[in-house]
Design a protein around this motif. Sequence first.
Motif, PDB file in Angstrom:
ATOM      1  N   CYS A  11      47.614  43.777  40.355  1.00  0.00           N
ATOM      2  CA  CYS A  11      47.105  42.653  42.103  1.00  0.00           C
ATOM      3  C   CYS A  11      47.518  44.584  42.630  1.00  0.00           C
ATOM      4  CB  CYS A  11      47.250  41.386  41.770  1.00  0.00           C
ATOM      5  SG  CYS A  11      49.815  41.688  42.272  1.00  0.00           S
ATOM      6  N   THR A  12      47.526  44.112  43.799  1.00  0.00           N
ATOM      7  CA  THR A  12      48.580  44.520  45.170  1.00  0.00           C
ATOM      8  C   THR A  12      49.691  44.746  45.557  1.00  0.00           C
ATOM      9  OG1 THR A  12      46.859  44.874  46.617  1.00  0.00           O
ATOM     10  CG2 THR A  12      45.964  46.066  45.291  1.00  0.00           C
ATOM     11  N   SER A  13      49.768  43.048  45.923  1.00  0.00           N
ATOM     12  CA  SER A  13      50.088  42.076  46.649  1.00  0.00           C
ATOM     13  C   SER A  13      51.045  40.778  45.902  1.00  0.00           C
ATOM     14  CB  SER A  13      49.841  41.661  47.807  1.00  0.00           C
ATOM     15  OG  SER A  13      50.583  41.023  48.669  1.00  0.00           O
ATOM     16  N   PRO A  14      52.108  41.189  44.844  1.00  0.00           N
ATOM     17  CA  PRO A  14      52.130  39.815  43.752  1.00  0.00           C
ATOM     18  C   PRO A  14      53.133  39.120  44.574  1.00  0.00           C
ATOM     19  CG  PRO A  14      53.546  42.454  43.001  1.00  0.00           C
ATOM     20  CD  PRO A  14      52.813  42.352  44.609  1.00  0.00           C
ATOM     21  N   VAL A  75      49.668  47.442  40.519  1.00  0.00           N
ATOM     22  CA  VAL A  75      48.917  48.051  40.550  1.00  0.00           C
ATOM     23  C   VAL A  75      48.012  48.664  41.509  1.00  0.00           C
ATOM     24  CG1 VAL A  75      47.763  47.378  37.883  1.00  0.00           C
ATOM     25  CG2 VAL A  75      46.336  46.521  40.078  1.00  0.00           C
ATOM     26  N   PRO A  76      47.644  50.226  41.635  1.00  0.00           N
ATOM     27  CA  PRO A  76      47.295  50.833  42.952  1.00  0.00           C
ATOM     28  C   PRO A  76      46.200  50.298  43.244  1.00  0.00           C
ATOM     29  CG  PRO A  76      47.516  52.485  41.304  1.00  0.00           C
ATOM     30  CD  PRO A  76      47.830  51.279  40.406  1.00  0.00           C
ATOM     31  N   GLU A  77      45.709  50.513  42.806  1.00  0.00           N
ATOM     32  CA  GLU A  77      43.782  50.213  43.351  1.00  0.00           C
ATOM     33  C   GLU A  77      43.249  48.413  43.566  1.00  0.00           C
ATOM     34  OE1 GLU A  77      43.851  49.384  38.253  1.00  0.00           O
ATOM     35  OE2 GLU A  77      44.657  51.738  39.921  1.00  0.00           O
ATOM     36  N   ALA A 133      31.485  21.690  38.599  1.00  0.00           N
ATOM     37  CA  ALA A 133      32.181  22.578  39.982  1.00  0.00           C
ATOM     38  C   ALA A 133      31.880  23.825  40.687  1.00  0.00           C
ATOM     39  CB  ALA A 133      32.344  23.784  38.528  1.00  0.00           C
ATOM     40  N   VAL A 134      33.078  24.873  40.707  1.00  0.00           N
ATOM     41  CA  VAL A 134      33.208  25.213  42.192  1.00  0.00           C
ATOM     42  C   VAL A 134      33.554  26.645  41.377  1.00  0.00           C
ATOM     43  CG1 VAL A 134      33.944  25.093  44.289  1.00  0.00           C
ATOM     44  CG2 VAL A 134      32.579  22.938  44.101  1.00  0.00           C
ATOM     45  N   ALA A 135      32.959  27.781  42.005  1.00  0.00           N
ATOM     46  CA  ALA A 135      33.344  29.087  42.031  1.00  0.00           C
ATOM     47  C   ALA A 135      33.991  29.066  43.695  1.00  0.00           C
ATOM     48  CB  ALA A 135      32.477  30.004  41.387  1.00  0.00           C
ATOM     49  N   MET A 136      35.484  30.357  42.905  1.00  0.00           N
ATOM     50  CA  MET A 136      36.226  30.504  44.119  1.00  0.00           C
ATOM     51  C   MET A 136      36.839  31.798  43.517  1.00  0.00           C
ATOM     52  SD  MET A 136      37.898  26.925  45.155  1.00  0.00           S
ATOM     53  CE  MET A 136      38.144  27.591  46.458  1.00  0.00           C
ATOM     54  N   THR A 137      37.778  32.216  44.698  1.00  0.00           N
ATOM     55  CA  THR A 137      38.271  33.399  44.613  1.00  0.00           C
ATOM     56  C   THR A 137      39.398  33.430  45.663  1.00  0.00           C
ATOM     57  OG1 THR A 137      37.783  34.878  46.274  1.00  0.00           O
ATOM     58  CG2 THR A 137      36.245  34.974  44.631  1.00  0.00           C
ATOM     59  N   ASP A 138      40.613  33.931  44.894  1.00  0.00           N
ATOM     60  CA  ASP A 138      41.949  34.074  45.196  1.00  0.00           C
ATOM     61  C   ASP A 138      41.970  35.072  46.229  1.00  0.00           C
ATOM     62  OD1 ASP A 138      42.816  36.295  44.033  1.00  0.00           O
ATOM     63  OD2 ASP A 138      44.086  35.550  42.557  1.00  0.00           O
ATOM     64  N   PRO A 139      43.591  34.995  46.720  1.00  0.00           N
ATOM     65  CA  PRO A 139      43.680  35.762  48.049  1.00  0.00           C
ATOM     66  C   PRO A 139      42.644  37.500  47.841  1.00  0.00           C
ATOM     67  CG  PRO A 139      45.085  34.268  47.749  1.00  0.00           C
ATOM     68  CD  PRO A 139      44.280  34.506  46.586  1.00  0.00           C
ATOM     69  N   GLU A 140      43.538  37.533  47.018  1.00  0.00           N
ATOM     70  CA  GLU A 140      43.031  39.119  46.689  1.00  0.00           C
ATOM     71  C   GLU A 140      41.295  39.001  46.135  1.00  0.00           C
ATOM     72  OE1 GLU A 140      45.767  42.183  45.106  1.00  0.00           O
ATOM     73  OE2 GLU A 140      47.281  41.373  46.244  1.00  0.00           O
TER      74      GLU A 140
END
Length: 147
Positions: A11-14, A75-77, A133-140
């Motif tokens: 991630c970029t923002s742990p 990670v940087p990317e 089910a519901v597919a989702m994404t976290d804040p990143e």
Amino acid sequence: MAVTYQLTIDCTSPELLTQFWAEALHYSVVPPPPGFGSWDDFYRSIGVPEDELGDGADRIEDPNGEGPSIWFQVVPEKKSIKNRMHIDVNASGGRAFDLAIRRERVEAEATRLVALGATRLRTAFEEGLDHYAVAMTDPEGNEFDVF
């Protein structure tokens, strides 16, 4: 004999993901080792370069000691493609419950996670199938499912 393991998420923002996933999974944020004010202070003490440090907490654990610990590695990317592995959040209680009850539980959990910063992508349901089910994404943008 099974081995223990840690799940690592790039991630970029742990700090952001630590807070989100601790709430999402009902986990606890792991404090830095004794004698250190932060995980970054600890990492500096063992020679980790500044560009590999985050800002704040970066790991969570199951307070009951049953699930794996999760480390959010800087990670940087930014994320650019679909995850090859993802987390499934079991909120339904399983097939011992009627599909209508499982669906209600999944929707309630998806709503709670949206309030924490997740994004709802789509619903996985087809008439005649005993699955919801519901597919989702976290804040990143990391994909996960609630089922």
